[in-house]
Design an enzyme around this catalytic site. Structure first.
Site, mmCIF file in Angstrom:
data_model
loop_
_atom_site.group_PDB
_atom_site.id
_atom_site.type_symbol
_atom_site.label_atom_id
_atom_site.label_comp_id
_atom_site.label_asym_id
_atom_site.label_seq_id
_atom_site.Cartn_x
_atom_site.Cartn_y
_atom_site.Cartn_z
ATOM 1 N N ASP A 1 7.968 5.748 1.029
ATOM 2 C CA ASP A 1 8.206 6.824 2.024
ATOM 3 C C ASP A 1 6.875 6.914 3.017
ATOM 4 O O ASP A 1 6.622 8.153 3.442
ATOM 5 C CB ASP A 1 7.991 7.924 0.994
ATOM 6 C CG ASP A 1 6.512 8.039 0.126
ATOM 7 O OD1 ASP A 1 5.896 7.049 0.372
ATOM 8 O OD2 ASP A 1 6.285 8.857 -0.669
ATOM 9 N N HIS B 1 0.824 -1.175 -0.032
ATOM 10 C CA HIS B 1 0.005 0.120 0.013
ATOM 11 C C HIS B 1 1.009 1.282 -0.097
ATOM 12 O O HIS B 1 0.417 2.341 -0.077
ATOM 13 C CB HIS B 1 -0.853 0.067 1.225
ATOM 14 C CG HIS B 1 -2.028 -1.096 1.162
ATOM 15 N ND1 HIS B 1 -2.945 -1.164 1.963
ATOM 16 C CD2 HIS B 1 -2.188 -2.151 0.135
ATOM 17 C CE1 HIS B 1 -3.725 -2.194 1.575
ATOM 18 N NE2 HIS B 1 -3.326 -2.749 0.657
ATOM 19 N N ASP B 2 2.145 1.120 0.090
ATOM 20 C CA ASP B 2 3.171 2.276 0.267
ATOM 21 C C ASP B 2 3.465 2.447 -1.510
ATOM 22 O O ASP B 2 3.354 3.530 -1.831
ATOM 23 C CB ASP B 2 4.386 1.909 1.144
ATOM 24 C CG ASP B 2 5.227 3.343 1.387
ATOM 25 O OD1 ASP B 2 5.363 3.997 0.339
ATOM 26 O OD2 ASP B 2 5.905 3.311 2.289
ATOM 27 N N HIS C 1 -0.364 -12.783 -0.810
ATOM 28 C CA HIS C 1 -1.739 -13.404 -0.634
ATOM 29 C C HIS C 1 -1.647 -14.891 -0.520
ATOM 30 O O HIS C 1 -2.697 -15.414 0.377
ATOM 31 C CB HIS C 1 -2.618 -13.105 -2.146
ATOM 32 C CG HIS C 1 -2.855 -11.559 -2.344
ATOM 33 N ND1 HIS C 1 -3.253 -11.082 -3.666
ATOM 34 C CD2 HIS C 1 -2.748 -10.598 -1.663
ATOM 35 C CE1 HIS C 1 -3.497 -9.624 -3.519
ATOM 36 N NE2 HIS C 1 -3.111 -9.480 -2.207
#
Ligand code: HEM
Ligand SMILES: [Ca+2]
Length: 694
Positions: free
Chosen positions: A282, A205-206, A451
């Protein structure tokens, strides 16, 4: 280009716009969860892209796809028949930029638009611009993904989904998922804990938020009907003998919904996907990838981020713990008032129950650092404290990823081959010619290996591994947050993940991952299969078949099924033969997970190299990477870097628990192994960071 061609281009764009206006509308009649929901900026890009796509088809029909070589690199957006066009850099000096801001930006953090300003030299911008000062948008939010193999693979060279070698449709992604999935019971990897899975999802997700297409006015599309005529839907047919998504007969054909990734092509030619988050590692899931996200998570006092202090009772003992602030308007949230979903730097924070503990872990460490900075520098402003704490936390996080997470995933061979081993002293060197953008292959296939690690349940345990309350079952807790409001759940869940194994990385998946994604409680089969979505997503974004990546992975070419045996073993090859007609049909995601892991790694040579390549680009192409020392940039000083190098996930986790935790896994991703005292985990000496300010 010639005047004749130019006028053809203009009329193709005009006709293209008309075709877009005539497209059948597949707007969802009722509310649907949209994990990968596009933001306003992405939607604006789609408006242009849809027209370019139709216009490309018109030109290709007349001249063949070769025409696009002539048109490549030319900016035609000013010729758009509708007014939102305008590229970011048009008419601007190289080191200045502007970006289209959504209408509702009141109260949001803005940027000065100048890469040479003190602020942009001292700190990473929130949206990721100015990291590369010569190509200011490289790696920024809302910019395209790159590709390991230079061009996407579409049947028509533009956007239609790859066909089998025979010319027929590829087997349904659900069919493939059903055939490759191993038999129960679940197999766990005794060497890897579930925390490794959870850190992976957080990092995913980053790296990337690849938005889904939306309707003509930004609506949610309904992509559940099949066959579809929409350019932006790719529903997945469910086989008649499916065990979960029933009833299905050939006559009563059922499809699993899937919206195609938003097309953001900014010129003629093939479909192109983008990343709505900053491509850099980040901590954008904490700090946001847009000015509005960034301001929505800050308290604007003492440099701190906002938390929601929560009260409860564990047994008979009152306890308090922090959650992220709530977001009552989160359209994906399935749990209701008072169990709101949360507000964080990434919209998907409430997707799976284990993610919130990760968010809280980093929010609290940020606040601890900000508090210490304030104590050492009482006169510093909120902005100064926030930015300094943010820089320190991102450095700790990068240090932990490259030293703790990555070796476990890739093994020493690939760490060495891709120069990913951190030096113990001195600096690494930034390469301004390296493109740090996330690759389509990494996002849509390789990094989804995780996953396979995700287990059915999240065990809640005390810091001593005593079970506290019932495990949280994944399948009934996707976009539900009620469990997080039960006493001390973030800490108990994190403890459970540290002590318990993840599933092994292969083609066996937990039941919820294969059947219950987004399922609504009490409505069986209302969700989708994440593995089919992964496979279909690869086709959607134009990934080549697995065999095309063998050369990149330094493996021999494949001409027959037998050529796969050395990497996969005969049993696995037989499974593949049972669902694909031709060895050259095998989807990348499937091929990667069928390869046997390399020694000391969790993944085989092809998946490993696609990931190692990405981690190398994300490091050497990031001007602010914590180990680099770059002129004209506020890099870390030697003293600061020495402090960061002492830190680890272990220390961050120990500080998160405070006195309630005495021991921590010596190797943080080992499920079984030795322990260390929390008391001996080094923290940074804040004075080293205060001496050189900002
Ligand atoms: C409970 C565990 C998890 C759940 C329920 C979950 C769910 C999802 C969902 C719903 C998507 C969007 C799929 C699509 O529409 O294409 C997704 C994407 C993705 N996931 Fe996961 N995931 C989990 C864990 C992980 C882990 C452990 C990793 C990596 C180690 C990972 C890596 C990714 C990546 C790279 C994407 C693509 C994101 C993008 O392109 O925006 N996920 N996941
Ligand atoms: Ca990021």
């Amino acid at each position: 280009i010639s005047d004749d061609l130019l006028s053809e281009v203009v009329s193709a764009l005009e006709d293209g716009q008309k075709l877009v206006d005539l497209r059948p509308v597949y707007v969802a009649p009722e509310h649907q969860i949209e994990t990968q929901k596009a933001n306003e900026e992405s939607k604006m890009k789609q408006r242009n892209a849809d027209v370019f796509q139709e216009a490309s088809k018109i030109l290709a029909q007349k001249h063949g796809v070769e025409i696009f070589d002539k048109l490549e690199g030319i900016d035609f957006s000013a010729l758009m028949p509708h007014p939102v066009a305008k590229t970011e850099t048009a008419g601007r000096k190289k080191r200045e930029y502007t970006f289209t801001t959504p209408a509702s930006t009141q109260g949001c953090i803005t940027d000065d638009g100048n890469c040479q300003s003190a602020k942009n030299r001292n700190y990473r911008s929130i949206i990721g611009v100015c990291n590369n000062v010569e190509n200011v948008f490289l790696g920024a939010a809302n910019t395209p993904v790159q590709r390991v193999l230079s061009k996407p693979n579409y049947a028509d060279g533009l956007d239609s989904i790859r066909k089998a070698v025979s010319g027929a449709d590829l087997p349904s992604a659900r069919q493939v998922s059903n055939v490759i999935n191993g038999k129960s019971p679940e197999v766990f990897d005794q060497n890897v804990n579930h925390f490794h899975m959870q850190v992976g999802q957080f990092m995913a997700h980053d790296f990337i938020f690849m938005p889904s297409s939306s309707g003509p006015n930004g609506e949610t599309l309904d992509c559940s009907t099949c066959p579809t005529t929409s350019n932006n839907c790719a529903p997945i047919p469910v086989p008649a003998d499916d065990k979960y998504f029933t009833p299905t007969t050939a006559a009563n054909k059922k499809c699993m919904r899937m919206t195609r990734a938003l097309n953001a092509q900014a010129g003629f030619g093939a479909r192109q996907q983008l990343d709505q988050n900053t491509h850099f590692l980040d901590l954008s899931p904490v700090y946001g990838s847009s000015g509005c996200e960034a301001s929505s998570v800050r308290s604007f006092q003492g440099g701190r981020l906002t938390v929601l202090p929560t009260l409860g009772v564990e047994g008979t003992t009152p306890v308090t713990w922090n959650l992220p602030p709530t977001d009552a308007s989160d359209t994906n949230c399935q749990s209701k008032n008072p169990f709101f979903c949360f507000k964080a730097g990434d919209f998907r924070n409430s997707l799976s129950p284990g993610l919130i503990p990760m968010h809280v872990l980093f929010i609290e460490e940020h606040n601890r650092i900000a508090d210490k900075l304030k104590q050492a520098r009482p006169s510093a402003s909120d902005e100064e404290l926030y930015q300094a704490a943010r820089r320190i936390l991102i450095a700790m996080y990068q240090n932990a990823i490259y030293k703790e997470y990555l070796p476990k995933l890739l093994g020493q061979t690939l760490m060495q081959e891709y120069n990913l081993i951190s030096p113990t002293t001195g600096n690494t060197v930034y390469q301004k010619t390296t493109n740090p953008s996330v690759s389509a292959e990494f996002a849509a296939a390789a990094f989804r290996f995780g996953h396979s690690q995700a287990r059915t349940d999240f065990i809640r345990a005390s810091p001593l591994n005593a079970t506290t309350k019932a495990p949280v079952y994944l399948g009934s807790n996707i976009f539900y947050t009620d469990a997080l409001y039960e006493a001390d759940t973030p800490k108990q869940m994190l403890s459970g993940m540290l002590y318990h194994t993840s599933m092994s990385v292969d083609t066996s998946f937990s039941f919820p991952i294969r059947n219950q994604l987004f399922e609504t409680r009490g409505s069986p089969a209302s969700g989708v299969d994440l593995i089919s979505v992964n496979i279909n997503r690869g086709r959607d974004v134009g990934l080549h078949p697995y065999v095309a990546y063998r050369q990149f992975a330094k493996l021999p070419a494949v001409n027959s099924w037998d050529d796969l045996v050395p990497q996969m073993g005969a049993d696995r090859v037989n499974i593949l033969k049972g669902v694909y007609q031709d060895v050259k049909d095998v989807d990348l995601y499937v091929g990667l997970l069928m390869e046997k892991p390399m020694p000391g790694a969790l993944i085989g040579p092809t998946g490993g190299r696609i990931m190692a390549d990405q981690f190398s680009k994300s490091k050497f192409g990031d001007r602010f990477f914590y180990e680099h020392a770059e002129p004209n940039t506020r890099s870390l000083s030697k003293a600061e870097l020495d402090e960061i190098r002492k830190t680890s996930f272990k220390g961050i986790i120990c500080r998160f628990y405070g006195a309630s935790r005495v021991l921590i896994n010596q190797k943080i991703f080992d499920a079984f192994g030795s322990f260390e005292q929390c008391a001996t985990q080094p923290d940074i000496n804040i004075n080293q960071f205060v001496q050189i300010w900002p």
